[in-house]
Design an enzyme around this catalytic site. Structure first.
Site, PDB file in Angstrom:
ATOM      1  N   TYR A  53       0.823  -1.212   0.000  1.00 35.94           N
ATOM      2  CA  TYR A  53       0.000   0.000   0.000  1.00 35.94           C
ATOM      3  C   TYR A  53       0.853   1.257   0.000  1.00 35.94           C
ATOM      4  O   TYR A  53       1.947   1.246   0.560  1.00 35.94           O
ATOM      5  CB  TYR A  53      -0.906   0.014   1.224  1.00 35.94           C
ATOM      6  CG  TYR A  53      -2.029  -0.985   1.227  1.00 35.94           C
ATOM      7  CD1 TYR A  53      -2.337  -1.756   0.099  1.00 35.94           C
ATOM      8  CD2 TYR A  53      -2.803  -1.183   2.363  1.00 35.94           C
ATOM      9  CE1 TYR A  53      -3.370  -2.679   0.129  1.00 35.94           C
ATOM     10  CE2 TYR A  53      -3.840  -2.087   2.400  1.00 35.94           C
ATOM     11  CZ  TYR A  53      -4.123  -2.841   1.289  1.00 35.94           C
ATOM     12  OH  TYR A  53      -5.148  -3.750   1.334  1.00 35.94           O
ATOM     13  N   LEU A 238     -18.257  -1.817   0.264  1.00 42.91           N
ATOM     14  CA  LEU A 238     -19.041  -0.946  -0.622  1.00 42.91           C
ATOM     15  C   LEU A 238     -18.702  -1.183  -2.092  1.00 42.91           C
ATOM     16  O   LEU A 238     -19.075  -0.383  -2.950  1.00 42.91           O
ATOM     17  CB  LEU A 238     -18.811   0.528  -0.270  1.00 42.91           C
ATOM     18  CG  LEU A 238     -19.282   0.965   1.120  1.00 42.91           C
ATOM     19  CD1 LEU A 238     -19.010   2.455   1.324  1.00 42.91           C
ATOM     20  CD2 LEU A 238     -20.755   0.668   1.315  1.00 42.91           C
ATOM     21  N   GLY A 245     -23.823   4.470  -4.381  1.00 40.54           N
ATOM     22  CA  GLY A 245     -24.662   5.047  -5.423  1.00 40.54           C
ATOM     23  C   GLY A 245     -24.031   6.213  -6.158  1.00 40.54           C
ATOM     24  O   GLY A 245     -24.626   6.761  -7.094  1.00 40.54           O
TER      25      GLY A 245
END
Length: 347
Positions: A53, A238, A245
């Site tokens: 990372y 998610l 959304g």
């Protein structure tokens, strides 16, 4: 904040884990410190990193910064003892990490020592293998996955050698427990079997993707988790932000992950958008924030040890951690099940 036992260890971890992969690319060191400060005040005691990372993108110039930021926070805050710290060893294919080589007994210790130095700590609580040497069906590779190309003897020998390297690190006091990531049910069981047969470290967890539109863990891996106490650490609850959304209707918000990686690692497809809309409709029907509904759903699963959240803004982080206070009714869960049957495997 609910606490769950990590495998068969004596460690108790928060049901929400703070993910860190944006620190050093999308987030600054100051951002990272602010996130850790806030998470700890909300009862999050579990942080997850990796030697490769940050990501989005992954590159040699930034590799290791995430662990360095965690290390500087430990030095500044003095709160190392308040955190169950997890990180991961990168596997083959990343040329700037140990020349892209496989896991070996020797390379495990080399990787552990590198992470310890960047983190500025004397031990890592949970040390995970980021992906198996033989490859993985994760990251949308399940569409072409073919296990018949694997050689069983080579694979089993490889797993045993890797476990021996992890055993060396445990004996040296450098790691407390070991975990897997992006593994299969068969692979997990080989780690469990070999550990028990040879007195090597027993895996405590498996970190795989899990969310409303990626539920491959629900069958054989859920059975392994139940019977063998190898709980799931769910990453991407998610689906890389899709389930919030924010990408519906072709939207690509500035600074979002999709503005950097348009297809989100193969996640973004027409089928994905249709499935997401079904879950957004469920959230709207029941007056729920869609991100919180998606994360809260993960926490209802019986095999879940901790759900790994990530954020690039403090507002996102507060929404995600707030999922701990969301209870999904039977009516919500029934509507989620109906949406799943209509969109069983969109990614």
């Amino acid at each position: 904040m609910k606490m769950n036992r990590l495998g068969r260890t004596d460690m108790m971890v928060s049901e929400i884990c703070l993910g860190t992969m944006t620190w050093g690319e999308q987030n600054t060191e100051a951002d990272a410190h602010e996130q850790m400060d806030y998470a700890l005040t909300q009862g999050v005691n579990f942080f997850d990193a990796a030697e490769m990372y940050p990501t989005q993108p992954t590159r040699a110039e930034t590799q290791g910064l995430t662990e360095e930021y965690i290390g500087s926070w430990f030095r500044n805050s003095g709160k190392r003892d308040d955190v169950i710290l997890a990180t991961k060893m990168g596997g083959n294919g990343v040329k700037w990490i140990r020349d892209g080589q496989d896991f070996t007994r020797a390379s495990v210790m080399e990787a552990v020592d590198g992470s310890l130095k960047r983190l500025g700590v004397d031990h890592i609580d949970l040390y995970q293998l980021h992906w198996p040497n033989r490859g993985s069906y994760h990251f949308r590779k399940h569409w072409e996955f073919d296990a018949s190309t694997q050689d069983k003897t080579t694979t089993v020998d490889d797993i045993r050698e890797t476990l021996e390297g992890l055993g060396d690190a445990v004996k040296a006091g450098k790691i407390r427990a070991v975990g897997l990531s992006n593994e299969s049910a068969w692979g997990t069981m080989q780690f469990v079997r070999l550990a028990e047969e040879h007195g090597l470290p027993r895996v405590a967890s498996i970190q795989n993707e899990y969310n409303l539109i990626c539920r491959m863990f629900d069958t054989d891996l859920a059975e392994v988790a139940h019977h063998e106490d190898v709980g799931l650490l769910a990453f991407s609850p998610l689906a890389a932000g899709i389930l919030s959304g924010k990408y519906q209707g072709g939207e690509i918000p500035e600074g979002s992950r999709r503005s950097r990686v348009e297809k989100l690692g193969g996640r973004w497809r027409p089928e994905t958008e249709a499935a997401t809309q079904a879950y957004l409709d469920v959230a709207g029907k029941h007056g729920l924030d869609p991100s919180q509904m998606a994360i809260a759903f993960c926490m209802t699963r019986p095999f879940m040890t901790s759900t790994i959240i990530g954020a690039t803004t403090m507002d996102q982080l507060k929404i995600a951690i707030g999922s701990k206070d969301v209870t999904l009714s039977d009516a919500v869960l029934d509507d989620i099940a109906t949406a799943r049957r209509a969109h069983p495997l969109p990614i």
